[in-house]
Design a protein around this motif. Sequence first.
Motif, PDB file in Angstrom:
ATOM      1  N   GLU A 143     -23.914  36.305  19.782  1.00 52.03           N
ATOM      2  CA  GLU A 143     -22.597  36.421  19.605  1.00 52.03           C
ATOM      3  C   GLU A 143     -21.855  37.320  20.361  1.00 52.03           C
ATOM      4  O   GLU A 143     -22.362  38.432  20.501  1.00 52.03           O
ATOM      5  N   VAL A 148     -29.949  33.938  12.112  1.00 51.30           N
ATOM      6  CA  VAL A 148     -29.340  34.265  13.476  1.00 51.30           C
ATOM      7  C   VAL A 148     -29.052  35.855  13.056  1.00 51.30           C
ATOM      8  O   VAL A 148     -28.174  36.250  12.353  1.00 51.30           O
ATOM      9  N   SER A 201     -27.620  39.808  14.041  1.00 50.18           N
ATOM     10  CA  SER A 201     -26.324  40.140  14.642  1.00 50.18           C
ATOM     11  C   SER A 201     -27.006  40.787  15.938  1.00 50.18           C
ATOM     12  O   SER A 201     -28.097  41.404  15.812  1.00 50.18           O
ATOM     13  N   LEU A 215     -20.077  31.827  16.726  1.00 52.12           N
ATOM     14  CA  LEU A 215     -20.882  31.434  15.928  1.00 52.12           C
ATOM     15  C   LEU A 215     -20.149  30.146  15.287  1.00 52.12           C
ATOM     16  O   LEU A 215     -21.093  29.069  14.932  1.00 52.12           O
ATOM     17  N   TYR A 255     -26.361  33.883   9.321  1.00 49.42           N
ATOM     18  CA  TYR A 255     -25.838  35.047   9.943  1.00 49.42           C
ATOM     19  C   TYR A 255     -26.437  36.250   9.412  1.00 49.42           C
ATOM     20  O   TYR A 255     -25.754  36.394   8.160  1.00 49.42           O
ATOM     21  N   ALA A 260     -20.849  41.400   8.363  1.00 53.00           N
ATOM     22  CA  ALA A 260     -21.489  39.964   8.770  1.00 53.00           C
ATOM     23  C   ALA A 260     -20.641  38.975   8.040  1.00 53.00           C
ATOM     24  O   ALA A 260     -20.347  37.843   8.488  1.00 53.00           O
ATOM     25  N   VAL A 307     -18.608  35.776   9.022  1.00 49.07           N
ATOM     26  CA  VAL A 307     -18.905  34.216   8.693  1.00 49.07           C
ATOM     27  C   VAL A 307     -17.682  33.541   8.059  1.00 49.07           C
ATOM     28  O   VAL A 307     -17.296  32.318   8.058  1.00 49.07           O
ATOM     29  N   LEU A 312     -22.385  27.335   8.650  1.00 44.92           N
ATOM     30  CA  LEU A 312     -22.535  28.749   8.698  1.00 44.92           C
ATOM     31  C   LEU A 312     -22.360  29.590   7.456  1.00 44.92           C
ATOM     32  O   LEU A 312     -21.583  29.363   6.877  1.00 44.92           O
ATOM     33  N   THR A 340     -24.231  33.430   5.441  1.00 45.04           N
ATOM     34  CA  THR A 340     -24.808  34.534   5.755  1.00 45.04           C
ATOM     35  C   THR A 340     -26.162  34.668   5.094  1.00 45.04           C
ATOM     36  O   THR A 340     -26.839  33.918   4.386  1.00 45.04           O
TER      37      THR A 340
END
Lengths: 601, 601
Positions: free
Chosen positions: B67, B98, B100, B117, B133, B148, B152, B160, B162
Motif C-alpha cells: 500500500e 496484508v 503494513s 487497500l 491488514y 492500521a 482500515v 477489509l 484488521t
Amino acid sequence: MRKSIATVSLSGSLSEKLSAVAAAGFDGVEIFENDLLASPLSPEEIQLRATDLGLSIDLYQPFRDFEAVPDEVFARNMRRAERKFAVMERLGADLMLVCSSVSPDAADDDALAARQLRALAERAAEHGIRLAYEALAWGRHVNTYDHAWRIVEQADHPALGTCLDSFHILSRGSDPKGIEDIPGEKIFFLQLADAPKLAMDVLQWSRHYRCFPGQGGFDLAGMLGHVLRAGYTGPLSLEIFNDVFRQADAGRTAIDAMRSLIALEEAAGLSSLPAPVVPDGFAFAELAAADTEPLRSLLGSLGFVRTGRHTGGKPVELWQQNEARVLLNTVSGARREGPGLVALGLESPEPAAAVRRAESLRAPVVPRRRAPGDVPLDAVAAPDDTELFFCRTDRDDHPSWTADFGTPAPQRGTAGITRIDHVALTQPWHHFDEASLFYASVLGLQPNESLDLADPYGLFRSRAVANATGSLRVALNVAPVPGEQEVRPQHIALATDDLLATARRVREAGAALLPIPDNYYDDLDARYGLDPESLAAFRELGVLYERDTDGREFLHCYTVTVGRVFFELVERRGGYQGYGAANATVRLAAQHTADAGSRRS
Amino acid sequence: MRKSIATVSLSGSLSEKLSAVAAAGFDGVEIFENDLLASPLSPEEIQLRATDLGLSIDLYQPFRDFEAVPDEVFARNMRRAERKFAVMERLGADLMLVCSSVSPDAADDDALAARQLRALAERAAEHGIRLAYEALAWGRHVNTYDHAWRIVEQADHPALGTCLDSFHILSRGSDPKGIEDIPGEKIFFLQLADAPKLAMDVLQWSRHYRCFPGQGGFDLAGMLGHVLRAGYTGPLSLEIFNDVFRQADAGRTAIDAMRSLIALEEAAGLSSLPAPVVPDGFAFAELAAADTEPLRSLLGSLGFVRTGRHTGGKPVELWQQNEARVLLNTVSGARREGPGLVALGLESPEPAAAVRRAESLRAPVVPRRRAPGDVPLDAVAAPDDTELFFCRTDRDDHPSWTADFGTPAPQRGTAGITRIDHVALTQPWHHFDEASLFYASVLGLQPNESLDLADPYGLFRSRAVANATGSLRVALNVAPVPGEQEVRPQHIALATDDLLATARRVREAGAALLPIPDNYYDDLDARYGLDPESLAAFRELGVLYERDTDGREFLHCYTVTVGRVFFELVERRGGYQGYGAANATVRLAAQHTADAGSRRS
C-alpha cells in the motif's frame, strides 16, 4: 607488541587454558577471577605453571563495585581488596583491573570515587600492585572512558591508571579520538574485543557476543591507532566473552585469537607481514570418495571430460571443461558420509608468497606426501580442514600442477560450462567466525554480510568471501547450532554463459537435476512478471531466478546430491554479485524432498 | 474458541507440519507462503490434505509491501495480488494477511494507503477473499495497531478488516486497551505470540525469539481479554518465529503449542479446566540403574535405611530417612549413561484431580504396568520423560504407594536429613520452554527467572519451578545448545537443619563429598568476612555458602557423581529461597575436576 589474552575467552579448566594460550604463542594472560576460584591449583601453583609455559600474568580481573560508597561500605570494600592483594601476591600478579561500580551503593560523586580509589592505590602500592580503573559500558555512574580517566586524573596516584576496553568504548558509540589526550603512561592496560553490530542491551551483547578483532563490526585498528598515539606501550590483550568460544576447543580458539592480533597489528601499521596474495580464480576443486563412480557419471553428464590420471600413480583423475577443473580422488577406506570436497586449487599470482603470508598468520602448512616426480605444490589447511593449494595453471613462470596429470590439452566440453563460479563449504559449528577471519586475513578476500537462511529443519548462517572482481568466491555455511546440519552437503557452482542451454544439454546427457516445486514458479510470476516463455523454460528445467534491485539477474539450478556433494549451474547476468539467497529456502526444501524420495526408492 | 497455528511455527515440510497440527488437535492452520512455495504439493493437494486431516485453512500469509505506493508500483502490486488470489482459490483459503509496508516505495499517506487497500479489497471480494491488514512493529509508516485500524476504517470496505498480532502490539509497548474501540467484526484475525522480554532490535526479536503464550513475559491473557471485549469471534492462532522450534520435533512442538492455548483460554476465563492441584512435597524420587550397588552404598552412607522391597516382585527398593524417600530400581539391560533419575512421587492433595488437570492440558498419562496387588498410582510424563506420580503418603483418605513396599515404619536415619529439598532435571535442549510451561500449567508451580550458569565447557540455562511455600521445587537445567551437556548429571538435593553436622556424619560414614578448591574459600572470606571457625569448617567439608541481600543464608555441599546422579545436601537459613547460583561455576568446575580424576584413577 606483547600479546595477551584473558582466560575467560577460552573453554576448559584454568590449566587447559594456560596450555592453549602458551601453545598459540601468547606472551601473557589476564587471570579471570572465576577461573582461579574454580581451579584446584593454588595461586602459587598457577604462577609456577604460567612461568613454566613462558607466560606472564599481566592482569588479575575483575575487582568490582569498589568506589564512591558510604564509609562503612568503603571499609568492607578495602578489606575485600586486601584479600585480593594477598591472592595476587601469591599469584605474582601486579596489576588489578578495577571496574566502575554497578552497585546501588555507589554515589554519583567523582570526588568521592577519586578519593577512595586513591586510598586503594595507596594500599595497593604497599604490595607492589597497581590498579587499572575501567569504565564498564553499563557502569552505574561511570560508563565512558573519558569519565573514568577524569577520576583517575583527579585521584592522582602513581599506582592508579586507567584500563581501556574497545568493546566498552565502541559499543556506546564514544569517539575514541579523545584517548589521545590521556598520557600513555597512565593507560595501564588495553583490552581488545570486537563484536557484531547488534541492536541489543549492551550487557547481554558484551557477555555473549564479543568476538576477536576482525570478526565483528568495530574499527579496532582505528581505535588501536589512538591508543598508540597516546603513547601506550603495554600488551595488546583480548578479553572475549563469547558463548561459542566457551564451548569450542581451547587450542583452536587460542590460535584463532592469535591470528586476529597478528592481523590487527598489521592493520594498525605495527608490523609488516608478507603482503596478501589474493587468488584470482579456482585452479581446481578436489572431491574424494571411496567409490567415485557416481561422481564420474555425474561429471560426464555435466559435459566434463576426463583428461588425465595422476602420473605418480595416485588414484586421482582430472576432469575438465574449459577452465573448470575437478579432481576425483578415490580414497581407500569407507567414508561414512560419502563423497566430500576435500581440497581447492587457488590460482595465485605468487604461490610461495601466498604460503609465507599464510604461515605468518598461523595457518597450518600441509605437509606434502609427494611422489618423486610430482610438481611441488604449496598448501595450507583452512579451519574446516579443506586443503588450499596455491597454483599457477599452465603458466610459463611456474611449474603447473597439471604436469602431474600429463599436462593435458584444454577441453571445451559439451555443456558450455566455463569455470568454477564458487564453492560452498560447510563449516563446523564452532568455526564460523574463525573461517571468515581466516579467508579475509590469510587470502585477502572480502567477507560479505552474514545471512540467515531457512532450511525446513532449522536456520543456518551463510557468509560468502570473495576477491574484488568476483573471480574467486567461497560461501561458508554453518548451522547456528551443532546437530545434523553439520553433515549438510557441500557444493561446487559451475559458471555458464547460457544456463538454459547448459541445463538442457546436461539433462539430455543424463544428469539428474533437482526438481523445484511448481508453486515456486507461480510466485516467480507474481513477483517479476517474467515473459511466459522464460517462465516455462525455468519451470521445465528447475531453474531458480533472482533479480536484484539494479535489475541484474541470476539464474541457477542444481544437480541432485551424490553423497555429500552436489553441483550448481549458475549464470550471472549484468554483473549480479550474489548467490540467490532468496531462493535458498525453496532449494533446501527441494533437496530434503529429493533426499526423502531417494531414501524411499 | 477455534484454535489455529501458522505453519511457520513448526519444523519440517508442509506435509509434516499439517500432520503434526492435526494430531495435536488444532482446528485450522495459517499457511505461511514460504511453506507453500517449498512444497512439492499443489495448492489443490494441500487443500485436500488439510481437509482429510480435519483442518481449515484460516489464513494465507503474508502479503507484503502493497500500500501507499506510486501508481506504477500500485499496478504491479495489484498484479502480484491477483496471482496470490489465484493461489488462494486453488488452496481454498479466503482470508489473506496484508502486512503494513516496509518498502522505501511506501509514502506516509494514510489516505493513499486506504484508497489502495480499498481497491485491493474490491478485487479480493470478487474472488470471495477478505483481507486482514496488520501493522508490523517495524512497518515503515504504519507500525501500531491503532494506525492500521484507522486506515482500515478509512478504506471502509466489507472485505477489509484488521489483523491483530500480540507480539507486534506488546513488543512496542502499545496499550492494548484501545483494541476495545475496534468493532469485533472488523477484527478479521488474531495472532498470538509471547516472547521473553529482551532489549533488542524488534525485528530480530520477532524473527528468532517468539514463543508460545505463557512461555514469555507478555500478558497474553490481558490482551486477549481486550480482543474478546471488542467482540472478536475468530480463531486464536499462534504465529511463532522461533529458532528452536524450527529444529525441534514438529509433533512435540504442536502439542506444546496446544497446551499453551488451552492454558491461555483458561487464564482469559474462556474455559474452565479442572483446577490445578499443586503438589506440596516430594513423596519419593526414583533412581534406575542396571547396577544399583554404588547407589545403595551411597544412600547408606548418607544415612538412609532400606525399609522395603516391592511386594509385587519388582526389583525396586525403598530407602528412607525421615520424610526423604528414594526408590532404587534395578533395571535390566545396560543403560549406557549409568544411573538416572526416572520418576518423582509428588505429594498431592487430590491425585485423581491432578491427573484430570494434566490430561486436560495434553500431558501424556503413563500407562501403569501393575502387578495384581499393587496400589493404584496415577502418573503423567513430563516433557523430559520423567514420570510424575501423584501420591498421598500414609494418609487415611487414600491408598498409599508405600503399601507396595509393605508399609514400612518411618526411619529417623543417622545423618539428620529431613526431606527432599529439590531435584534438578536435565532438559533436552529443545524442551526448555515446553518444560517450564508444563510445570506451570499442569502442576500450578511458579517459574523463577531463567539464569545463565557458567560451566567450564559452556554456559547452561537454569530455571526453577516451585510451589508457593517452597516445599516442592524442581530445577530445570539445559545447555543453550545441544551437545555433550545433554548428558549432564541430574541430582537430588536433600534438606538438613544442620548442614555441618550432616556433612560430618555422612563423611564419617564413608560418603565421598565433592572437593571444593581452596581458592573459593579465600574469596568467600573476602566477600563475606565469615568467622574463622565457620570458614574453616566450610573449607574442611567442601561446603559452599551464599548469603542473599536480606542476609538469608544457604549452605550446601555435594557428593561425587555416580553414573548420571549425585546428591546435594542443603541447609536453608532464615527462609533463603534460591539454589546457590553464585556457587554454580565453582561447583561445576569441581565436578569436572573430580570426573577427570576418577577417569585417571
